[in-house]
Design an enzyme around this catalytic site. Structure first.
Site, PDB file in Angstrom:
ATOM      1  N   GLU A   1      -3.117  -4.625  -2.950  1.00 44.31           N
ATOM      2  CA  GLU A   1      -3.719  -5.535  -3.919  1.00 44.31           C
ATOM      3  C   GLU A   1      -3.839  -4.882  -5.292  1.00 44.31           C
ATOM      4  O   GLU A   1      -3.500  -5.483  -6.307  1.00 44.31           O
ATOM      5  CB  GLU A   1      -5.114  -5.979  -3.448  1.00 44.31           C
TER       6      GLU A   1
ATOM      7  N   CYS B   1     -10.655  -3.142  -3.700  1.00 41.85           N
ATOM      8  CA  CYS B   1      -9.723  -4.166  -4.188  1.00 41.85           C
ATOM      9  C   CYS B   1     -10.477  -5.408  -4.661  1.00 41.85           C
ATOM     10  O   CYS B   1     -10.105  -6.022  -5.659  1.00 41.85           O
ATOM     11  CB  CYS B   1      -8.708  -4.529  -3.108  1.00 41.85           C
TER      12      CYS B   1
ATOM     13  N   ASN C   1       0.840  -1.190   0.000  1.00 42.16           N
ATOM     14  CA  ASN C   1       0.000   0.000   0.000  1.00 42.16           C
ATOM     15  C   ASN C   1       0.884   1.252   0.000  1.00 42.16           C
ATOM     16  O   ASN C   1       1.961   1.288   0.591  1.00 42.16           O
ATOM     17  CB  ASN C   1      -1.002   0.009   1.157  1.00 42.16           C
TER      18      ASN C   1
ATOM     19  N   CYS D   1     -10.116  -4.980   0.756  1.00 39.91           N
ATOM     20  CA  CYS D   1     -11.207  -4.015   0.921  1.00 39.91           C
ATOM     21  C   CYS D   1     -12.162  -4.119  -0.272  1.00 39.91           C
ATOM     22  O   CYS D   1     -11.882  -4.820  -1.253  1.00 39.91           O
ATOM     23  CB  CYS D   1     -10.652  -2.595   1.047  1.00 39.91           C
TER      24      CYS D   1
ATOM     25  N   GLU E   1       0.352   5.275   0.623  1.00 38.78           N
ATOM     26  CA  GLU E   1      -0.571   6.320   1.061  1.00 38.78           C
ATOM     27  C   GLU E   1      -0.148   7.692   0.551  1.00 38.78           C
ATOM     28  O   GLU E   1       0.967   7.886   0.062  1.00 38.78           O
ATOM     29  CB  GLU E   1      -0.640   6.337   2.594  1.00 38.78           C
TER      30      GLU E   1
ATOM     31  N   CYS F   1      -4.052   0.734  -2.502  1.00 36.46           N
ATOM     32  CA  CYS F   1      -3.884  -0.483  -1.700  1.00 36.46           C
ATOM     33  C   CYS F   1      -2.866  -1.417  -2.350  1.00 36.46           C
ATOM     34  O   CYS F   1      -2.629  -1.365  -3.553  1.00 36.46           O
ATOM     35  CB  CYS F   1      -5.215  -1.210  -1.575  1.00 36.46           C
TER      36      CYS F   1
END
Length: 160
Positions: free
Chosen positions: A75, A115, A62, A112, A64, A73
């Protein structure tokens, strides 16, 4: 009116050592990727490792941003890279691991919603399921034989 029941089948392993050796290796690559996460705001690091049908492994973590929606993210970082670099190869499986820098994460952390939708796009595109293994930092590991177990009411190109 009709009531419908939707079920998902998952396999839960007590720990990493119960997994087949090749899956342990993929999860270890996800753990290494997690160490490269850029998560100064959430303090929550995620690593992903994707096995392609040619045995190539693509990783992601990930990333940010102070402008939260601009981050990505692990994924999606990995799956979009796989799609960009290897557009004609199928994704066989994914290994995901997540951990907090504030407390130990022992609960398996699934992808999430955003994703899940991104993974679904690739599963539909390749017309083959993608196995997904996910865990926290330690502890139980969950296996889903397909993204459809995690997102049973799929939104895809068939409805457009």
């Amino acid at each position: 009116m009709k009531e419908v029941t939707i079920e998902s089948k998952l396999i839960v392993y007590d720990n990493l050592d119960e997994l087949p050796q090749d899956i342990i290796g993929l999860m270890q690559k996800a753990m290494e990727a997690r160490q490269n996460a850029y998560a100064p705001y959430s303090k929550f690091s995620v690593g992903a490792a994707i096995l392609l049908e040619n045995d190539e492994v693509v990783i992601g973590s990930n990333q940010e941003n102070a402008s939260y929606p601009s981050g990505l993210c692990a994924e999606r970082t990995a799956i979009y890279y796989a799609g960009a670099k290897y557009p004609d190869l199928k994704i066989v499986r994914m290994a995901l691991t997540a951990g907090s820098r504030i407390h130990q994460t022992v609960t398996p952390i699934p992808p999430c919603g955003a994703c899940r939708q991104a993974i679904a796009e690739y599963e539909v595109k390749q017309e083959a399921p993608i196995e997904i293994y996910f865990m926290g930092e330690t502890g139980k590991v969950v296996k889903s034989s397909s993204l459809s177990n995690l997102l049973p009411l799929l939104f895809d190109k068939s409805v457009l």
